[in-house]
Design a protein around this motif. Sequence first.
Motif, PDB file in Angstrom:
ATOM      1  N   TYR A 165     -23.010  14.656  -1.645  1.00 61.66           N
ATOM      2  CA  TYR A 165     -21.855  15.571  -1.556  1.00 61.66           C
ATOM      3  C   TYR A 165     -21.109  15.631  -2.886  1.00 61.66           C
ATOM      4  O   TYR A 165     -20.767  16.710  -3.384  1.00 61.66           O
ATOM      5  CB  TYR A 165     -20.925  15.099  -0.440  1.00 61.66           C
ATOM      6  CG  TYR A 165     -19.621  15.854  -0.373  1.00 61.66           C
ATOM      7  CD1 TYR A 165     -19.522  17.072   0.305  1.00 61.66           C
ATOM      8  CD2 TYR A 165     -18.482  15.365  -1.008  1.00 61.66           C
ATOM      9  CE1 TYR A 165     -18.330  17.775   0.346  1.00 61.66           C
ATOM     10  CE2 TYR A 165     -17.285  16.051  -0.975  1.00 61.66           C
ATOM     11  CZ  TYR A 165     -17.210  17.259  -0.291  1.00 61.66           C
ATOM     12  OH  TYR A 165     -16.023  17.949  -0.253  1.00 61.66           O
ATOM     13  N   LEU A 166     -20.845  14.456  -3.462  1.00 66.63           N
ATOM     14  CA  LEU A 166     -20.120  14.412  -4.735  1.00 66.63           C
ATOM     15  C   LEU A 166     -20.903  15.109  -5.841  1.00 66.63           C
ATOM     16  O   LEU A 166     -20.324  15.828  -6.666  1.00 66.63           O
ATOM     17  CB  LEU A 166     -19.835  12.960  -5.116  1.00 66.63           C
ATOM     18  CG  LEU A 166     -18.839  12.207  -4.228  1.00 66.63           C
ATOM     19  CD1 LEU A 166     -18.808  10.721  -4.596  1.00 66.63           C
ATOM     20  CD2 LEU A 166     -17.441  12.816  -4.352  1.00 66.63           C
ATOM     21  N   GLY A 171     -20.926  17.478  -9.835  1.00 68.96           N
ATOM     22  CA  GLY A 171     -21.967  17.212 -10.817  1.00 68.96           C
ATOM     23  C   GLY A 171     -22.619  15.850 -10.611  1.00 68.96           C
ATOM     24  O   GLY A 171     -22.107  14.995  -9.893  1.00 68.96           O
ATOM     25  N   LEU A 172     -23.773  15.676 -11.256  1.00 75.39           N
ATOM     26  CA  LEU A 172     -24.549  14.455 -11.065  1.00 75.39           C
ATOM     27  C   LEU A 172     -23.881  13.223 -11.667  1.00 75.39           C
ATOM     28  O   LEU A 172     -24.149  12.101 -11.243  1.00 75.39           O
ATOM     29  CB  LEU A 172     -25.941  14.629 -11.672  1.00 75.39           C
ATOM     30  CG  LEU A 172     -26.832  15.700 -11.020  1.00 75.39           C
ATOM     31  CD1 LEU A 172     -28.156  15.813 -11.773  1.00 75.39           C
ATOM     32  CD2 LEU A 172     -27.080  15.376  -9.552  1.00 75.39           C
ATOM     33  N   ARG A 173     -23.034  13.405 -12.673  1.00 69.87           N
ATOM     34  CA  ARG A 173     -22.292  12.303 -13.284  1.00 69.87           C
ATOM     35  C   ARG A 173     -20.903  12.793 -13.650  1.00 69.87           C
ATOM     36  O   ARG A 173     -20.736  13.966 -14.010  1.00 69.87           O
ATOM     37  CB  ARG A 173     -23.031  11.772 -14.535  1.00 69.87           C
ATOM     38  CG  ARG A 173     -24.358  11.123 -14.233  1.00 69.87           C
ATOM     39  CD  ARG A 173     -24.904  10.347 -15.420  1.00 69.87           C
ATOM     40  NE  ARG A 173     -25.294  11.190 -16.547  1.00 69.87           N
ATOM     41  CZ  ARG A 173     -25.868  10.725 -17.666  1.00 69.87           C
ATOM     42  NH1 ARG A 173     -26.093   9.436 -17.815  1.00 69.87           N
ATOM     43  NH2 ARG A 173     -26.203  11.545 -18.637  1.00 69.87           N
ATOM     44  N   PRO A 174     -19.873  11.918 -13.585  1.00 75.97           N
ATOM     45  CA  PRO A 174     -19.879  10.503 -13.206  1.00 75.97           C
ATOM     46  C   PRO A 174     -19.526  10.241 -11.734  1.00 75.97           C
ATOM     47  O   PRO A 174     -19.646   9.119 -11.274  1.00 75.97           O
ATOM     48  CB  PRO A 174     -18.770   9.930 -14.086  1.00 75.97           C
ATOM     49  CG  PRO A 174     -17.766  11.030 -14.153  1.00 75.97           C
ATOM     50  CD  PRO A 174     -18.575  12.311 -14.169  1.00 75.97           C
ATOM     51  N   ALA A 175     -19.050  11.295 -11.022  1.00 80.41           N
ATOM     52  CA  ALA A 175     -18.420  11.088  -9.708  1.00 80.41           C
ATOM     53  C   ALA A 175     -19.249  10.246  -8.730  1.00 80.41           C
ATOM     54  O   ALA A 175     -18.710   9.317  -8.103  1.00 80.41           O
ATOM     55  CB  ALA A 175     -18.067  12.446  -9.083  1.00 80.41           C
ATOM     56  N   PRO A 176     -20.578  10.505  -8.553  1.00 83.96           N
ATOM     57  CA  PRO A 176     -21.315   9.718  -7.555  1.00 83.96           C
ATOM     58  C   PRO A 176     -21.322   8.218  -7.836  1.00 83.96           C
ATOM     59  O   PRO A 176     -21.331   7.402  -6.900  1.00 83.96           O
ATOM     60  CB  PRO A 176     -22.731  10.291  -7.629  1.00 83.96           C
ATOM     61  CG  PRO A 176     -22.553  11.681  -8.172  1.00 83.96           C
ATOM     62  CD  PRO A 176     -21.422  11.567  -9.134  1.00 83.96           C
ATOM     63  N   PHE A 177     -21.276   7.835  -9.106  1.00 84.91           N
ATOM     64  CA  PHE A 177     -21.415   6.418  -9.448  1.00 84.91           C
ATOM     65  C   PHE A 177     -20.087   5.675  -9.475  1.00 84.91           C
ATOM     66  O   PHE A 177     -20.063   4.453  -9.643  1.00 84.91           O
ATOM     67  CB  PHE A 177     -22.140   6.284 -10.790  1.00 84.91           C
ATOM     68  CG  PHE A 177     -23.504   6.910 -10.783  1.00 84.91           C
ATOM     69  CD1 PHE A 177     -24.513   6.405  -9.974  1.00 84.91           C
ATOM     70  CD2 PHE A 177     -23.782   8.025 -11.551  1.00 84.91           C
ATOM     71  CE1 PHE A 177     -25.768   6.983  -9.942  1.00 84.91           C
ATOM     72  CE2 PHE A 177     -25.032   8.615 -11.536  1.00 84.91           C
ATOM     73  CZ  PHE A 177     -26.030   8.089 -10.721  1.00 84.91           C
ATOM     74  N   LEU A 178     -18.982   6.389  -9.313  1.00 88.26           N
ATOM     75  CA  LEU A 178     -17.693   5.710  -9.215  1.00 88.26           C
ATOM     76  C   LEU A 178     -17.608   4.881  -7.935  1.00 88.26           C
ATOM     77  O   LEU A 178     -16.875   3.885  -7.878  1.00 88.26           O
ATOM     78  CB  LEU A 178     -16.551   6.729  -9.277  1.00 88.26           C
ATOM     79  CG  LEU A 178     -16.428   7.494 -10.600  1.00 88.26           C
ATOM     80  CD1 LEU A 178     -15.299   8.503 -10.525  1.00 88.26           C
ATOM     81  CD2 LEU A 178     -16.216   6.535 -11.768  1.00 88.26           C
ATOM     82  N   GLY A 276     -29.634  15.328   0.158  1.00 86.19           N
ATOM     83  CA  GLY A 276     -28.782  14.180   0.440  1.00 86.19           C
ATOM     84  C   GLY A 276     -28.776  13.815   1.914  1.00 86.19           C
ATOM     85  O   GLY A 276     -28.782  12.637   2.270  1.00 86.19           O
ATOM     86  N   VAL A 277     -28.777  14.829   2.780  1.00 91.31           N
ATOM     87  CA  VAL A 277     -28.821  14.561   4.223  1.00 91.31           C
ATOM     88  C   VAL A 277     -30.131  13.870   4.590  1.00 91.31           C
ATOM     89  O   VAL A 277     -30.147  12.874   5.328  1.00 91.31           O
ATOM     90  CB  VAL A 277     -28.658  15.881   5.014  1.00 91.31           C
ATOM     91  CG1 VAL A 277     -28.936  15.652   6.506  1.00 91.31           C
ATOM     92  CG2 VAL A 277     -27.255  16.435   4.828  1.00 91.31           C
TER      93      VAL A 277
END
Length: 446
Positions: A165-166, A171-178, A276-277
């Motif tokens: 979702y993030l 975008g692929l970075r950085p949000a998902p890895f936070l 992702g699902v």
Amino acid sequence: MTHVTAGPRLGIRANLGQFSLLVAVNALVGGVLGQERTVLPLLAEQTFHLSGYTFLLTYVLAFGATKAAANYFAGTWSDRFGRKPVLLAGWLVAIPIPLMLIWAPSWDWIVAANVLLGINQGLTWSTTVIMKIDLAGPGRRGLAMGLNEAAGYLAVAFTAVTTGYLAAHYGLRPAPFLLGVAYVALALGLSGLMVRETREHARLEAARHTSRNDGMDHNPHAELTNRQVFVQTSFREPALSAASQAGMVNNLNDGLAWGLFPILFAAAGLSVARIGVLAAVYPAVWGLSQLVTGPLSDRFGRKPFITAGMLVQAIALALVGSADTFALWMVAAALLGVGTAMVYPTLLAAIGDVAHPAWRARAVGVYRLWRDGGFAIGAVLAGVIADLWGLRSAVWVVAGLTAVSGLVVALRMYETHSRTNCPPTTRTRKEGPGTRARQAVPSVRP
């Protein structure tokens, strides 16, 4: 007046606070793994423009090889230094991982981050397994492992769908890895301040242990060497060796699912959110189902679940290889989750059934060495086959190997756990091919 002697007690209920805390810690272990599940294959293609499935799967190979080695050392170090120091070491290694994934300027940084991830997962996940087996005692190992693995893989699923979702929105970075940054910080605090050492619980169980009649632990105070434990778990002892090969093949197909499924789904035109699902359904069903399969193996035995689970996984993989719609892939992912749930906690419980408490942590480490070595083998095998003959061919080959593994369990493994029709004060292991009768082992109920 009754005096209560202070000291360790065996059983989930007697150790509910610490046991629950370790379940939560293992959920954070799973979360750190789950931050990569959806995003990293897409990052490889879209950001680093990698070509060739074998090269893309280098991060799975790096993870699997280092995790396998870390599993082995987690077992030996847990016996030598205690469980908690190994757990803390695993979390210290995890600190730079999400930061490296966020700032990686090249794919080499991603591979390096996965080397650290393998060390982190091997040390922390193995140690939480060992600690829960220590606390639970012999009576409820299936339940203990079901709760442990459910927490870990539900966290993988939650994080996979959340990072999808993030990634779709930010975008692929950085949000998902936070998310990974938060998981590591919380886990370090809980492990350092609240988790307590459990090695004394294993010593208590060893003191109560009744020797087996097959020469493996005729002297419960005698220490097996690391080499002896490795040979028994890997090759010589029928149940332990059958469990080791099944674990390896299980993670071989999990490595395939991790590294190639998102690429297969993307090639069919699915959106990042839908990928992702699908990436989440498999570990979610896996995680939830273990809450059922683990306890049921305490009631009906380990071997039926392990054999059937491997065959169910093979059917699910065959469906993935032949399907081409979101709906069918959803069914296949759910079926793969059910099959894996039948196998995963039950294999760990079987190791705990057979291995003597004095060398059980090392046996768990050896088993997990083989099991997570499957990630590395799967990465190489699936990548080479996908490059030569296509993605679907890789899925079909792994489906066949999984079916063969289930047949090996059916032929080689004996039942390691008693049925509920045994007297409540004793447990006996059922005699099987290549084994001699085992003496009754006292049951310690939670």
